[in-house]
Design a protein around this motif. Structure first.
Motif, PDB file in Angstrom:
ATOM      1  N   MET A 281      33.281 -13.013  11.099  1.00  0.00           N
ATOM      2  CA  MET A 281      32.687 -11.843  10.436  1.00  0.00           C
ATOM      3  C   MET A 281      32.199 -12.244   9.046  1.00  0.00           C
ATOM      4  SD  MET A 281      34.482  -8.204   9.482  1.00  0.00           S
ATOM      5  CE  MET A 281      34.759  -7.867  11.215  1.00  0.00           C
ATOM      6  N   PRO A 282      30.942 -11.904   8.696  1.00  0.00           N
ATOM      7  CA  PRO A 282      30.427 -12.273   7.375  1.00  0.00           C
ATOM      8  C   PRO A 282      31.268 -11.665   6.265  1.00  0.00           C
ATOM      9  CG  PRO A 282      28.651 -11.557   8.838  1.00  0.00           C
ATOM     10  CD  PRO A 282      29.933 -11.238   9.534  1.00  0.00           C
ATOM     11  N   LEU A 283      31.304 -12.335   5.130  1.00  0.00           N
ATOM     12  CA  LEU A 283      32.077 -11.846   3.996  1.00  0.00           C
ATOM     13  C   LEU A 283      31.304 -10.756   3.266  1.00  0.00           C
ATOM     14  CD1 LEU A 283      33.313 -15.209   2.431  1.00  0.00           C
ATOM     15  CD2 LEU A 283      34.645 -13.604   3.769  1.00  0.00           C
ATOM     16  N   ASP A 284      32.022  -9.709   2.869  1.00  0.00           N
ATOM     17  CA  ASP A 284      31.367  -8.729   2.002  1.00  0.00           C
ATOM     18  C   ASP A 284      31.444  -9.227   0.558  1.00  0.00           C
ATOM     19  OD1 ASP A 284      34.235  -6.543   2.420  1.00  0.00           O
ATOM     20  OD2 ASP A 284      33.917  -8.108   0.927  1.00  0.00           O
ATOM     21  N   THR A 285      30.766  -8.545  -0.336  1.00  0.00           N
ATOM     22  CA  THR A 285      30.659  -9.022  -1.710  1.00  0.00           C
ATOM     23  C   THR A 285      32.014  -9.131  -2.387  1.00  0.00           C
ATOM     24  OG1 THR A 285      28.448  -8.038  -1.901  1.00  0.00           O
ATOM     25  CG2 THR A 285      29.588  -8.586  -3.955  1.00  0.00           C
TER      26      THR A 285
ATOM     27  N   PHE B  43      24.553 -16.119  -2.194  1.00  0.00           N
ATOM     28  CA  PHE B  43      25.319 -16.764  -1.142  1.00  0.00           C
ATOM     29  C   PHE B  43      25.078 -16.088   0.206  1.00  0.00           C
ATOM     30  CE2 PHE B  43      28.077 -19.960  -2.923  1.00  0.00           C
ATOM     31  CZ  PHE B  43      28.171 -19.628  -4.266  1.00  0.00           C
ATOM     32  N   GLU B  44      25.027 -16.915   1.245  1.00  0.00           N
ATOM     33  CA  GLU B  44      24.942 -16.417   2.624  1.00  0.00           C
ATOM     34  C   GLU B  44      26.148 -16.923   3.405  1.00  0.00           C
ATOM     35  OE1 GLU B  44      21.647 -17.951   4.795  1.00  0.00           O
ATOM     36  OE2 GLU B  44      22.391 -17.230   6.729  1.00  0.00           O
ATOM     37  N   SER B  45      26.839 -16.045   4.122  1.00  0.00           N
ATOM     38  CA  SER B  45      27.963 -16.487   4.960  1.00  0.00           C
ATOM     39  C   SER B  45      27.463 -16.697   6.385  1.00  0.00           C
ATOM     40  CB  SER B  45      29.108 -15.472   4.928  1.00  0.00           C
ATOM     41  OG  SER B  45      28.671 -14.203   5.343  1.00  0.00           O
ATOM     42  N   ARG B  46      27.994 -17.741   7.034  1.00  0.00           N
ATOM     43  CA  ARG B  46      27.511 -18.081   8.372  1.00  0.00           C
ATOM     44  C   ARG B  46      28.661 -18.648   9.200  1.00  0.00           C
ATOM     45  NH1 ARG B  46      22.572 -21.980   8.199  1.00  0.00           N
ATOM     46  NH2 ARG B  46      21.825 -20.260   6.914  1.00  0.00           N
TER      47      ARG B  46
ATOM     48  N   HIS C 246      34.961 -21.567   3.868  1.00  0.00           N
ATOM     49  CA  HIS C 246      35.877 -20.445   3.682  1.00  0.00           C
ATOM     50  C   HIS C 246      37.023 -20.529   4.669  1.00  0.00           C
ATOM     51  CE1 HIS C 246      37.429 -16.285   4.087  1.00  0.00           C
ATOM     52  NE2 HIS C 246      37.158 -16.221   2.791  1.00  0.00           N
ATOM     53  N   GLU C 247      36.715 -20.876   5.918  1.00  0.00           N
ATOM     54  CA  GLU C 247      37.732 -21.072   6.947  1.00  0.00           C
ATOM     55  C   GLU C 247      37.285 -22.203   7.862  1.00  0.00           C
ATOM     56  OE1 GLU C 247      40.453 -18.099   5.749  1.00  0.00           O
ATOM     57  OE2 GLU C 247      40.624 -19.778   7.144  1.00  0.00           O
ATOM     58  N   GLY C 248      38.258 -22.961   8.404  1.00  0.00           N
ATOM     59  CA  GLY C 248      37.942 -23.981   9.386  1.00  0.00           C
ATOM     60  C   GLY C 248      37.906 -25.386   8.806  1.00  0.00           C
TER      61      GLY C 248
ATOM     62  N   GLU D 132      36.329 -27.156  14.328  1.00  0.00           N
ATOM     63  CA  GLU D 132      36.949 -25.923  14.790  1.00  0.00           C
ATOM     64  C   GLU D 132      36.074 -24.783  14.275  1.00  0.00           C
ATOM     65  OE1 GLU D 132      40.795 -26.610  12.971  1.00  0.00           O
ATOM     66  OE2 GLU D 132      40.388 -25.089  11.460  1.00  0.00           O
ATOM     67  N   ASP D 133      36.304 -23.586  14.746  1.00  0.00           N
ATOM     68  CA  ASP D 133      35.483 -22.467  14.306  1.00  0.00           C
ATOM     69  C   ASP D 133      35.529 -22.373  12.786  1.00  0.00           C
ATOM     70  OD1 ASP D 133      36.301 -20.211  17.085  1.00  0.00           O
ATOM     71  OD2 ASP D 133      35.084 -22.041  16.959  1.00  0.00           O
ATOM     72  N   CYS D 134      34.348 -22.244  12.179  1.00  0.00           N
ATOM     73  CA  CYS D 134      34.248 -22.280  10.715  1.00  0.00           C
ATOM     74  C   CYS D 134      33.448 -21.100  10.189  1.00  0.00           C
ATOM     75  CB  CYS D 134      33.550 -23.558  10.248  1.00  0.00           C
ATOM     76  SG  CYS D 134      34.439 -25.070  10.573  1.00  0.00           S
ATOM     77  N   LEU D 135      33.881 -20.573   9.064  1.00  0.00           N
ATOM     78  CA  LEU D 135      33.083 -19.628   8.304  1.00  0.00           C
ATOM     79  C   LEU D 135      32.687 -20.323   7.004  1.00  0.00           C
ATOM     80  CD1 LEU D 135      31.870 -16.838   7.882  1.00  0.00           C
ATOM     81  CD2 LEU D 135      34.045 -16.103   6.866  1.00  0.00           C
TER      82      LEU D 135
END
Length: 607
Positions: free
Chosen positions: A1-5, A33-36, A58-60, A100-103
């Motif tokens: 899920m994309p990060l909110d501000t 910034f763009e989250s993906r 952010h994760e992964g 692994e799954d990454c944000l």
């Protein structure tokens, strides 16, 4: 899920250099910034592509590979990548893949360059990261002392050519230096023996002084590698003695130059990855001390040196796992090989034993367990062959206790946390440094998360871990001196491992436990603890500076030993340091002791 501000702002406020930005600057930067999301196995970018911006995890976990498709780094939360290409021409100099799954959050290229132009903290940070990249072996900047072979073969002038030839043959050496006392009279090589003795039909009892090259040209340890190369090319020679204050201290040959230029972490990793036996890998890992010497001489920071050396151990482990599967067949159920100790923390130096374990999928049956016992024996024996000696405490996958299904490991951690006996404290300390090396990473992810959560909430367990972490103390005397080892082989020396870096390692583990931090690396733990508010900025920075000085001193000591032809160890005599160095090292120990005292007196984690 994309990060909110709001979530992005909270995340960046714990990541350097964004935590150093003013509130106005950070607020202005957030919309850029763009989250993906990337799934395990997805390519993030390929070698030579146009980079869209700076990537931040952010994760992964993300694997970085160099231009030879050799893995060079495994990055996790709060690590950024892509800056090397952005700081050059905008094209990637590596490839990146999600393992692994990454944000990820991405700062576009133009915003990244604007950040560097406008914010000193960002410019200093990325300049430092760029400077910390491992340097390639370069003859033009390397001193002769890092190239030479110490303690060259010598003989007196009356030695016969037959005796000299026999000694050279038995030692697999192509030259001998002729000494009269400590004075260097000349040098004789295999070419002299074949051309002057055999070709000239001289008797085998001819004195070596009659065929030697008298008064050979020499260099000093402080000269640089290009001096050697130029001298060899100009004079058409292949051997250059090295003297200091008129005394012979080493020799450099053409083979030494070739070997030096061939030794790099990427080269060693590549050779190990294609080796077919443990013995072939051992020939490669035998060059690790020379790599350590070159990296330290090149000015690389300790965390860079130890990371590159650990990468070699990781590659050897994964290659042995692959060879085990070739020999025993595919595994009956998924498994995960993990390292603990210095390999788990990515802090290996020139002296390392092995600490490892196996997690096996809960679907495993009793009749399938012997497969993993054979795998463990194969891999641990192979690592021992490669110089990673068997753990004296038997913390290895060959011990059935440490080769178990995930459910058993879950019970282990639950028991250690709920009943923190002295053995439980010791085992938990070791196992909190676990890091996946090869196999199915997912077997560990949930176990690590739930264990950290349970451990951090159990105040009795945390108190016991705190007490256990204070058992290793800095070597400080009652006055302004050091408390050196009192007897035995290392009398009057400092143990830079157990009384130097280990006290900081123990503190880092406690801070990670308090902050529920997944990092295993000590420096990453300290930085993460500061970002999470577990460790104060002042106390944390002091501890980081102290740790850096102690770790750098340890590596420089090992590099000096390698340079002089000794096996590296962790024992340093204070007398070998200058007054200036002793003073600063003692100050670093005082900082560590102060942080230990604060923790031991229940003043919390804020140093």
């Amino acid at each position: 899920m994309p990060l909110d501000t709001a979530a992005l702002a909270r995340f960046l406020s714990a990541v350097h250099p964004y935590d150093a930005l003013s509130e106005e600057a950070l607020t202005a930067l957030l919309p850029r910034f763009e989250s993906r999301l990337y799934f395990a196995g997805d390519e993030i970018y390929s070698l030579g592509c146009d980079l869209e911006g700076l990537y931040l995890i952010h994760e992964g976990q993300v694997e970085i590979r160099d231009e030879n498709d050799v893995p060079v780094s495994l990055l996790g939360r709060r690590n950024s990548f892509g800056e090397r290409g952005l700081l050059r021409d905008g094209q990637s100099v590596t490839s990146a893949r999600a393992i692994e799954d990454c944000l990820l959050v991405i700062l576009p290229r133009d915003a990244f360059h604007a950040l560097l132009d406008q914010e000193d903290a960002a410019r200093r940070f990325f300049d430092r990261k760029r400077a910390a990249k491992p340097q390639k072996a370069d003859l033009a900047t390397s001193r002769v002392e890092t190239l030479m072979a110490p303690a060259p073969l010598t003989c007196p002038p009356q030695t016969t050519v037959k005796e000299a030839a026999q000694i050279m043959h038995s030692r697999h050496i192509s030259s001998v230096c002729i000494l009269e006392g400590t004075e260097l009279l000349g040098i004789a090589t295999i070419r002299d023996l074949s051309g002057k003795v055999v070709g000239g039909a001289l008797p085998f009892d001819t004195p070596i002084k009659d065929i030697m090259t008298p008064d050979p040209v020499t260099l000093s340890p402080s000269d640089i590698g290009s001096d050697v190369l130029h001298m060899m090319m100009e004079r058409r020679i292949g051997h250059v003695p090295v003297t200091e204050a008129g005394k012979l201290v080493g020799i450099v040959t053409q083979t030494d130059l070739t070997r030096f230029q061939a030794v790099s972490s990427a080269e060693l990793v590549s050779e190990i990855a294609h080796a077919h036996t443990a013995e072939a890998m051992a020939e490669v890992t035998a060059r690790i001390p020379q790599l350590l010497l070159q990296l330290v001489a090149g000015g690389n920071r300790h965390e860079v040196v130890t990371r590159l050396i650990t990468d070699i151990a990781d590659t050897a482990t994964r290659r042995l796992l692959a060879l085990a599967e070739e020999q025993f067949g595919p595994p009956p159920v998924p498994y995960l090989w993990l390292a603990c100790g210095s390999q788990g923390r990515q802090e290996q130096t020139g002296v390392s034993d092995q600490d490892n374990c196996l997690l096996i999928d809960d679907a495993v049956t009793d009749d399938q367990m012997p497969y993993f016992a054979k795998m463990a024996e194969f891999v641990c024996a192979g690592l021992d062959t490669c110089g990673y000696v068997f753990c004296p405490g038997d913390m290895m996958a060959t011990n059935p206790r440490w080769c178990q299904p995930v459910r058993v490991w879950r019970d282990y951690f639950r028991s250690w946390i709920n009943k923190p006996s002295p053995e439980a404290q010791m085992l938990a300390s070791v196992m909190f440094d676990l890091r996946p090396i090869g196999g199915t990473v997912g077997l560990f992810a949930d176990l690590q998360e739930t264990t950290l959560e349970a451990a951090s909430k159990n105040s009795i367990f945390v108190a016991h871990m705190l007490s256990n972490s204070l058992k290793h103390t800095p070597p400080l005397g009652l006055l302004r001196g050091f408390a050196t080892i009192r007897s035995g082989e290392h009398k009057n020396q400092l143990d830079l491992k157990h009384n130097g870096v280990v006290p900081v390692v123990d503190l880092g583990r406690i801070y990670a436990l308090q902050g529920k931090l997944a990092e295993a690396n000590t420096r990453a733990r300290l930085e993460g603890a500061m970002a999470a508010g577990v460790l104060s900025q002042t106390g944390g920075q002091d501890l980081l500076d102290a740790y850096d000085l102690i770790a750098e001193t340890r590596l420089e000591h090992q590099a000096e030993q390698v340079k002089s032809g000794q096996a590296p160890d962790n024992y340093l005599a204070p007398a070998d340091l200058s007054d200036f160095e002793r003073s600063h090292l003692r100050d670093a120990f005082v900082v560590v002791k102060s942080l230990q005292s604060a923790v031991g007196h229940g003043k919390g984690m804020l140093g």
